[in-house]
Design an enzyme around this catalytic site. Structure first.
Site, PDB file in Angstrom:
ATOM      1  N   ALA A  25       0.749  -1.291  -0.099  1.00 46.68           N
ATOM      2  CA  ALA A  25       0.120  -0.013   0.065  1.00 46.68           C
ATOM      3  C   ALA A  25       0.633   1.494   0.044  1.00 46.68           C
ATOM      4  O   ALA A  25       0.974   2.399  -0.862  1.00 46.68           O
ATOM      5  CB  ALA A  25      -1.026   0.164   1.200  1.00 46.68           C
ATOM      6  N   GLY A 107       8.557  -1.205  20.166  1.00 45.85           N
ATOM      7  CA  GLY A 107       9.986  -0.396  19.755  1.00 45.85           C
ATOM      8  C   GLY A 107       9.966  -0.776  18.966  1.00 45.85           C
ATOM      9  O   GLY A 107      10.967   0.588  18.950  1.00 45.85           O
ATOM     10  N   ASP A 131       0.234  -7.476  18.833  1.00 40.30           N
ATOM     11  CA  ASP A 131       0.070  -7.729  19.744  1.00 40.30           C
ATOM     12  C   ASP A 131      -1.932  -6.649  20.106  1.00 40.30           C
ATOM     13  O   ASP A 131      -2.436  -6.429  21.228  1.00 40.30           O
ATOM     14  CB  ASP A 131       1.239  -6.888  21.159  1.00 40.30           C
ATOM     15  CG  ASP A 131       2.457  -8.201  20.552  1.00 40.30           C
ATOM     16  OD1 ASP A 131       2.137  -9.281  20.508  1.00 40.30           O
ATOM     17  OD2 ASP A 131       3.658  -7.608  21.163  1.00 40.30           O
ATOM     18  N   ARG A 166     -10.443 -32.421  30.129  1.00 43.57           N
ATOM     19  CA  ARG A 166      -9.035 -32.199  30.596  1.00 43.57           C
ATOM     20  C   ARG A 166      -9.394 -30.363  30.844  1.00 43.57           C
ATOM     21  O   ARG A 166     -10.195 -30.159  30.106  1.00 43.57           O
ATOM     22  CB  ARG A 166      -8.458 -32.490  29.804  1.00 43.57           C
ATOM     23  CG  ARG A 166      -8.030 -34.046  30.155  1.00 43.57           C
ATOM     24  CD  ARG A 166      -6.454 -34.310  28.537  1.00 43.57           C
ATOM     25  NE  ARG A 166      -6.478 -35.175  28.826  1.00 43.57           N
ATOM     26  CZ  ARG A 166      -5.498 -36.004  28.479  1.00 43.57           C
ATOM     27  NH1 ARG A 166      -5.182 -35.260  26.971  1.00 43.57           N
ATOM     28  NH2 ARG A 166      -5.173 -36.888  27.941  1.00 43.57           N
ATOM     29  N   GLU A 191     -13.835 -20.700  28.848  1.00 44.32           N
ATOM     30  CA  GLU A 191     -14.051 -20.491  30.296  1.00 44.32           C
ATOM     31  C   GLU A 191     -13.709 -19.565  30.998  1.00 44.32           C
ATOM     32  O   GLU A 191     -14.228 -19.358  31.911  1.00 44.32           O
ATOM     33  CB  GLU A 191     -14.020 -22.067  31.295  1.00 44.32           C
ATOM     34  CG  GLU A 191     -15.041 -22.670  30.518  1.00 44.32           C
ATOM     35  CD  GLU A 191     -14.638 -23.757  29.025  1.00 44.32           C
ATOM     36  OE1 GLU A 191     -14.387 -23.542  28.690  1.00 44.32           O
ATOM     37  OE2 GLU A 191     -16.771 -24.354  28.777  1.00 44.32           O
TER      38      GLU A 191
HETATM   39  O1  F6P Z   1       5.283  -8.421  19.621  1.00 47.45           O
HETATM   40  C1  F6P Z   1       5.118 -10.002  18.719  1.00 47.45           C
HETATM   41  C2  F6P Z   1       5.466 -10.504  19.922  1.00 47.45           C
HETATM   42  O2  F6P Z   1       5.235 -11.659  19.113  1.00 47.45           O
HETATM   43  C3  F6P Z   1       4.952 -10.753  20.714  1.00 47.45           C
HETATM   44  O3  F6P Z   1       3.974 -11.328  21.560  1.00 47.45           O
HETATM   45  C4  F6P Z   1       5.835 -11.877  21.395  1.00 47.45           C
HETATM   46  O4  F6P Z   1       6.062 -11.252  22.422  1.00 47.45           O
HETATM   47  C5  F6P Z   1       7.713 -11.881  20.527  1.00 47.45           C
HETATM   48  O5  F6P Z   1       6.647 -10.938  19.542  1.00 47.45           O
HETATM   49  C6  F6P Z   1       8.179 -13.216  20.683  1.00 47.45           C
HETATM   50  O6  F6P Z   1       8.810 -12.143  19.827  1.00 47.45           O
HETATM   51  P1  F6P Z   1      10.253 -13.068  19.662  1.00 47.45           P
HETATM   52  O7  F6P Z   1      10.124 -13.285  18.143  1.00 47.45           O
HETATM   53  O8  F6P Z   1      11.791 -12.341  18.806  1.00 47.45           O
HETATM   54  O9  F6P Z   1      10.488 -14.434  19.900  1.00 47.45           O
END
Ligand code: F6P
Length: 325
Positions: A25, A107, A131, A166, A191
């Site tokens: 895009a 980040g 996330d 389980r 649940e």
């Molecule tokens: O930020 C995306 C994410 O998948 C998070 O949910 C997870 O904590 C992290 O990255 C895992 O990072 P990596 O792939 O560097 O282990």
């Protein structure tokens, strides 16, 4: 600042389904509006090393439905240092890049903000993370696909949970945020969900067990947000100790949550925010993330987008409680 002619695009941090649709895009909207576009490979590391290629519309054809990112990605340690960012700026000057579009999560957008504060470069962020933890946008690119992936996986786990009667603790990603856990729990008919947003003064497992769910149900699914100390293993061990007659299993979904073809929602969000990024550049915006709030694109200052306190709708906890009796 000089007129913007060339836009560089990079993906950074954890890959997310829909990143390719966003690259497409930004590239197409950029070229449509008369800009030159350059693809920067391997996130900020590629900006530091000069791993860069000029893009035409053909470079992005056929990628809209592919997971991952054709630009590759990295969690650059070098870019966290002033020396790394200085090298990156040298590349920016050498490549004559006037604006940088960064597709990534918290980040990555923090890196963009620092870069924009230190150097005369227009940085535009696109929210690209499974996330959904970026402030100022209802949804991030990748979140919807991952929710659906979790839902499909847990539907399968439900079959075996029911057959064996389980309790399953299913751990999902989300880093420090429970959006994936809480909403996938609702979508899967789980649940319970154990999430960071509800962890300050409540023992979520005790509360769940006190509800006596096993009296009415022979099998249970509890979705647990990943956590270095209190992940699915921790809760499963507690149940094994406190309720030795329960048959407990753990399933950690891991990186399968990040892969796969992006959903229609993620592709559309990528398309809208990608076009929004180019509009932002045309309008002279700088150092913002293109967010989506109530179906309207908004420009959120990068400093706000990276805030750690994106509102979490606590009503969702009640929804899950009421639906899981
Ligand atoms: O930020 C995306 C994410 O998948 C998070 O949910 C997870 O904590 C992290 O990255 C895992 O990072 P990596 O792939 O560097 O282990």
């Amino acid at each position: 600042m000089a007129k913007i002619k060339t836009i560089g695009i990079l993906t950074s941090g954890g890959d997310a389904p829909g990143m390719n649709a966003a690259i497409r895009a930004v590239t197409r909207a950029g070229i449509y509006n008369g800009f030159s576009v350059k693809g920067i490979y391997r996130g900020y590391d590629g900006l530091i090393s000069g791993d860069i290629k000029s893009f035409t519309t053909e470079n992005v054809s056929g990628i809209i439905g592919q997971g991952g990112t054709i630009l590759k990605t990295a969690r650059s340690q070098a870019f966290k240092t002033p020396e790394g960012r200085a090298k990156a700026y040298e590349t920016i000057q050498k490549e004559k890049i006037d604006a940088l579009v960064v597709i990534g999560g918290n980040g990555s957008l923090t890196g963009a903000m620092l870069f924009a504060q230190e150097y005369d470069i227009c940085c535009i962020g696109l929210p690209g993370t499974i996330d959904n933890d970026l402030y100022g946008t209802d949804n991030t690119i990748g979140y919807d696909t991952t929710l659906n992936t979790i839902m499909d996986s847990v539907d399968r786990i439900r079959d075996t949970a029911q057959s064996h009667e389980r309790i399953f603790f299913v751990e999902v990603m989300g880093r420090d945020a429970g959006f994936l856990a809480q909403n996938s729990a609702i979508a899967c008919g789980a649940e319970a969900a154990i999430i960071p947003e509800d962890s300050t003064d409540v023992d979520q497992l005790a509360r769940f067990m006190q509800r006596g769910i096993r009296k009415s149900k022979k099998s249970c699914i509890v979705i647990v947000s990943e956590s270095p100390k209190c992940g699915a293993m921790y809760y499963a061990d507690r149940v094994r100790k406190e309720f030795p007659d329960y048959d407990v299993r753990v399933s950690i979904l891991g990186h399968l949550q990040r892969g796969g073809r992006p959903s229609a929602r993620d592709r559309i969000l990528a398309g809208r925010t990608g076009v929004g990024a180019i509009e932002a550049i045309l309008q002279g915006q700088r150092n913002i993330m293109v967010g989506d709030r109530n179906n309207e694109l908004i420009y959120v200052p990068l400093s706000e987008a990276i805030r750690k306190d994106k509102p979490f709708d606590k009503k969702l906890i009640k929804v899950l409680d009421e639906l899981s009796i």
